[in-house]
Design a protein around this motif. Structure first.
Motif, mmCIF file in Angstrom:
data_model
loop_
_atom_site.group_PDB
_atom_site.id
_atom_site.type_symbol
_atom_site.label_atom_id
_atom_site.label_comp_id
_atom_site.label_asym_id
_atom_site.label_seq_id
_atom_site.Cartn_x
_atom_site.Cartn_y
_atom_site.Cartn_z
ATOM 1 N N GLU A 1 -18.788 39.347 30.662
ATOM 2 C CA GLU A 1 -17.962 38.135 30.708
ATOM 3 C C GLU A 1 -18.816 36.906 30.399
ATOM 4 O O GLU A 1 -18.366 35.976 29.722
ATOM 5 C CB GLU A 1 -17.298 37.998 32.081
ATOM 6 C CG GLU A 1 -16.407 36.785 32.211
ATOM 7 C CD GLU A 1 -15.232 36.767 31.255
ATOM 8 O OE1 GLU A 1 -14.727 35.664 30.969
ATOM 9 O OE2 GLU A 1 -14.793 37.831 30.772
ATOM 10 N N ARG B 1 -19.139 36.577 26.685
ATOM 11 C CA ARG B 1 -17.899 36.049 26.080
ATOM 12 C C ARG B 1 -17.785 34.550 26.298
ATOM 13 O O ARG B 1 -17.442 33.802 25.388
ATOM 14 C CB ARG B 1 -16.678 36.765 26.661
ATOM 15 C CG ARG B 1 -16.437 38.140 26.075
ATOM 16 C CD ARG B 1 -15.095 38.704 26.507
ATOM 17 N NE ARG B 1 -15.064 39.091 27.909
ATOM 18 C CZ ARG B 1 -15.538 40.259 28.380
ATOM 19 N NH1 ARG B 1 -16.070 41.133 27.549
ATOM 20 N NH2 ARG B 1 -15.455 40.537 29.663
ATOM 21 N N THR C 1 -19.677 33.490 36.619
ATOM 22 C CA THR C 1 -19.389 34.911 36.664
ATOM 23 C C THR C 1 -20.659 35.671 37.003
ATOM 24 O O THR C 1 -21.758 35.211 36.693
ATOM 25 C CB THR C 1 -18.791 35.428 35.331
ATOM 26 O OG1 THR C 1 -18.426 36.800 35.491
ATOM 27 C CG2 THR C 1 -19.746 35.268 34.168
#
Length: 68
Positions: A48, A51, A43
């Motif tokens: 993100e 996470r 990513t």
């Protein structure tokens, strides 16, 4: 296994390589050896990446005893 986290740095264990976020950690084993683990988080978004890193830590904690 011990997990060291710098609470002042939300990007601990993360680094950006040409726009893609990676997670890097070292597992210190009971037999006095260590293993470096690196994962592409695939990513470009830092939120993100955080996470995904946290999910990796949760998965690792299921397989190892972690002392914080």
């Amino acid at each position: 296994m011990a997990l060291r986290v710098n609470d002042e740095n939300p990007n601990h264990h993360l680094w950006n390589n040409r726009g893609v976020w990676w997670c890097h950690l070292t597992v210190h084993k009971a037999d006095a050896t260590a293993e470096r683990l690196r994962f592409s988080l695939k990513t470009r978004d830092v939120e993100e990446a955080r996470r995904r890193r946290d999910n990796i830590f949760k998965d690792i904690s299921k397989h190892y005893s972690i002392a914080a």
